[in-house]
Design an enzyme around this catalytic site. Sequence first.
Site, mmCIF file in Angstrom:
data_model
loop_
_atom_site.group_PDB
_atom_site.id
_atom_site.type_symbol
_atom_site.label_atom_id
_atom_site.label_comp_id
_atom_site.label_asym_id
_atom_site.label_seq_id
_atom_site.Cartn_x
_atom_site.Cartn_y
_atom_site.Cartn_z
ATOM 1 C CE LYS A 22 38.849 7.037 22.753
ATOM 2 N NZ LYS A 22 39.511 5.717 22.788
ATOM 3 C CG ASN A 23 40.493 6.066 26.430
ATOM 4 O OD1 ASN A 23 39.770 5.671 25.517
ATOM 5 N ND2 ASN A 23 41.705 6.545 26.226
ATOM 6 N NE ARG A 92 44.449 -3.030 22.865
ATOM 7 C CZ ARG A 92 45.120 -4.165 23.014
ATOM 8 N NH1 ARG A 92 45.219 -4.975 21.988
ATOM 9 N NH2 ARG A 92 45.653 -4.496 24.167
ATOM 10 C CB CYS A 116 45.404 -0.849 15.777
ATOM 11 S SG CYS A 116 46.241 0.264 16.868
ATOM 12 N NE ARG A 121 46.504 -0.531 21.017
ATOM 13 C CZ ARG A 121 45.495 0.341 21.085
ATOM 14 N NH1 ARG A 121 44.995 0.843 20.003
ATOM 15 N NH2 ARG A 121 44.982 0.658 22.251
ATOM 16 N N PRO A 122 49.373 -6.323 21.567
ATOM 17 C CG PRO A 122 51.274 -7.000 22.710
ATOM 18 C CD PRO A 122 50.726 -5.875 21.857
ATOM 19 C CG MET A 123 44.730 -8.677 23.785
ATOM 20 S SD MET A 123 43.068 -9.299 23.499
ATOM 21 C CE MET A 123 42.559 -9.694 25.176
ATOM 22 C CG ASP A 124 51.790 -10.104 26.309
ATOM 23 O OD1 ASP A 124 51.317 -9.139 25.681
ATOM 24 O OD2 ASP A 124 52.775 -9.987 27.047
ATOM 25 C CG ASP A 304 45.757 8.203 24.506
ATOM 26 O OD1 ASP A 304 44.901 7.722 25.270
ATOM 27 O OD2 ASP A 304 46.456 7.507 23.750
ATOM 28 N NE ARG A 396 37.802 4.494 16.967
ATOM 29 C CZ ARG A 396 38.546 3.385 16.900
ATOM 30 N NH1 ARG A 396 39.317 3.158 15.849
ATOM 31 N NH2 ARG A 396 38.532 2.516 17.902
#
Length: 416
Positions: A22-23, A92, A116, A121-124, A304, A396
């Site tokens: 998946k990833n 995400r 989540c 889970r930032p995006m900086d 995970d 998922r």
Amino acid sequence: MNQYLINGGQRLEGCITVGGSKNASLPLLAASLLGEGESTLHNIPQLSDVQHMVEVLESLGAKTYSDGDALTIEAQTITGVSISENSMRQMRASNLFLGPLLARLGMARIPLPGGCRIGSRPMDQHLKGLAALGVDIIERHGYIEAKSAGMRGADIYFDVPSVGATENLMMAAVAAEGTTVLRNAAREPEIVDLQNMLNAMGAQIAGAGTSMIRVNGRRPLHGTTYTVVPDRIEAGTHMLAAVMTQGDLEINDVVPEHMSPVIAKIKQCGAEVSVKGNSVRVRHVGGIKPMEIKTMSYPGFPTDMQPQFLALMTLADGTSVMTETIFENRFQHVDELRRMGAKIIVEGRSAIIHGVKKLEGAFVEASDLRAGAALFLAALAAEEASVLRNIDYIFRGYERLEEKYQAVGAKVQRMI
Ligand code: EPZ
């Protein structure tokens, strides 16, 4: 919401085949936007997250055709640059279109990811890297508006080895003038898969799998055909099923070198592991040794697999400690495991698990994908019936789970 009825206590025996990762699939699908012409991905797993990514591709103007495990994406005409809030809240990984849209069209509008269940889970790190390439970024009304008249290569250091930021920057840098160096990059095998596909499309990238990746940009990219790497987290989950049911499973289509930390810990708990080519056989009879585990970025122990191993530790002969260093709220499965008789205390980033002789059947609820996998394993080990709710989370990341497990002796059935 769907639910599973699981009559636990069955010893699982036989073979399970692992699907595509998946990833790896999600960034590869985003990367297909970068090629002039069609790209075909083989070994694509039939997962709801993959389906969601395909829907976003189509909302941007791409066309897709699937044939068995192969998915073809034709991205000649991209008509949109916006990702909807609903898409981002659902998944995400929709943020992985940021790099490709900037590379392809010089602009992108994506929602800031909501929180989540497992963390903020930032995006900086994504934005810091893109700004270094010369992208203008405005954050307003909960959206990131990014545009660039022409990106230029840069030397970028990530404060955190973020998987998604590394992938987004690789996909943006292929369109930047000159060379881009990514330092303290994430090293996961899925990033190597992305490098391999981009290079097959005509890119010139080296170093994926190490903490320094070099991208020579501004090369024309064409479509390609690529096979997705097997899912190391699905494989690890099946290995634990063998241990927790005192069973004997041969797990096929695995890349053993992607599983080193997981195989090491499974051996440490006392199970027998034998690796032959791309198959791993896991057998276990008797007690489970307690242990200490700390999640780290690859090649450390994968976050995970943390919920699934924590479920294993509930049955160990003694006290174990699990420390989660990647996400700040990834112990939601603990309360549900307690409902099954597990003895667990959470102190900050660590969980202390006092092993019990056996788990009890109960009604339990999945809160996210890997928590759902952990509860699935716990229910298989319990010697009574359990009902696992909210299993849409499990779909998922796990394909045909009940079918694969029925084939090796599990008494699991889906109830609507
Ligand atoms: C990927 O998420 C995986 N998802 C996750 O798998 C996995 O848990 C995670 O990597 C870590 O291995 C996919 O590949 C689709 P990160 P990603 O950016 O990229 C912080 C599953 O169960 N961070 O590596 O979102 C962040 O808060 C899922 O299959 C920043 O601080 O993870 C976290 O603490 C769950 N700033 C850490 O880095 C940023 O800009 C790792 O996040 C980005 C991240």
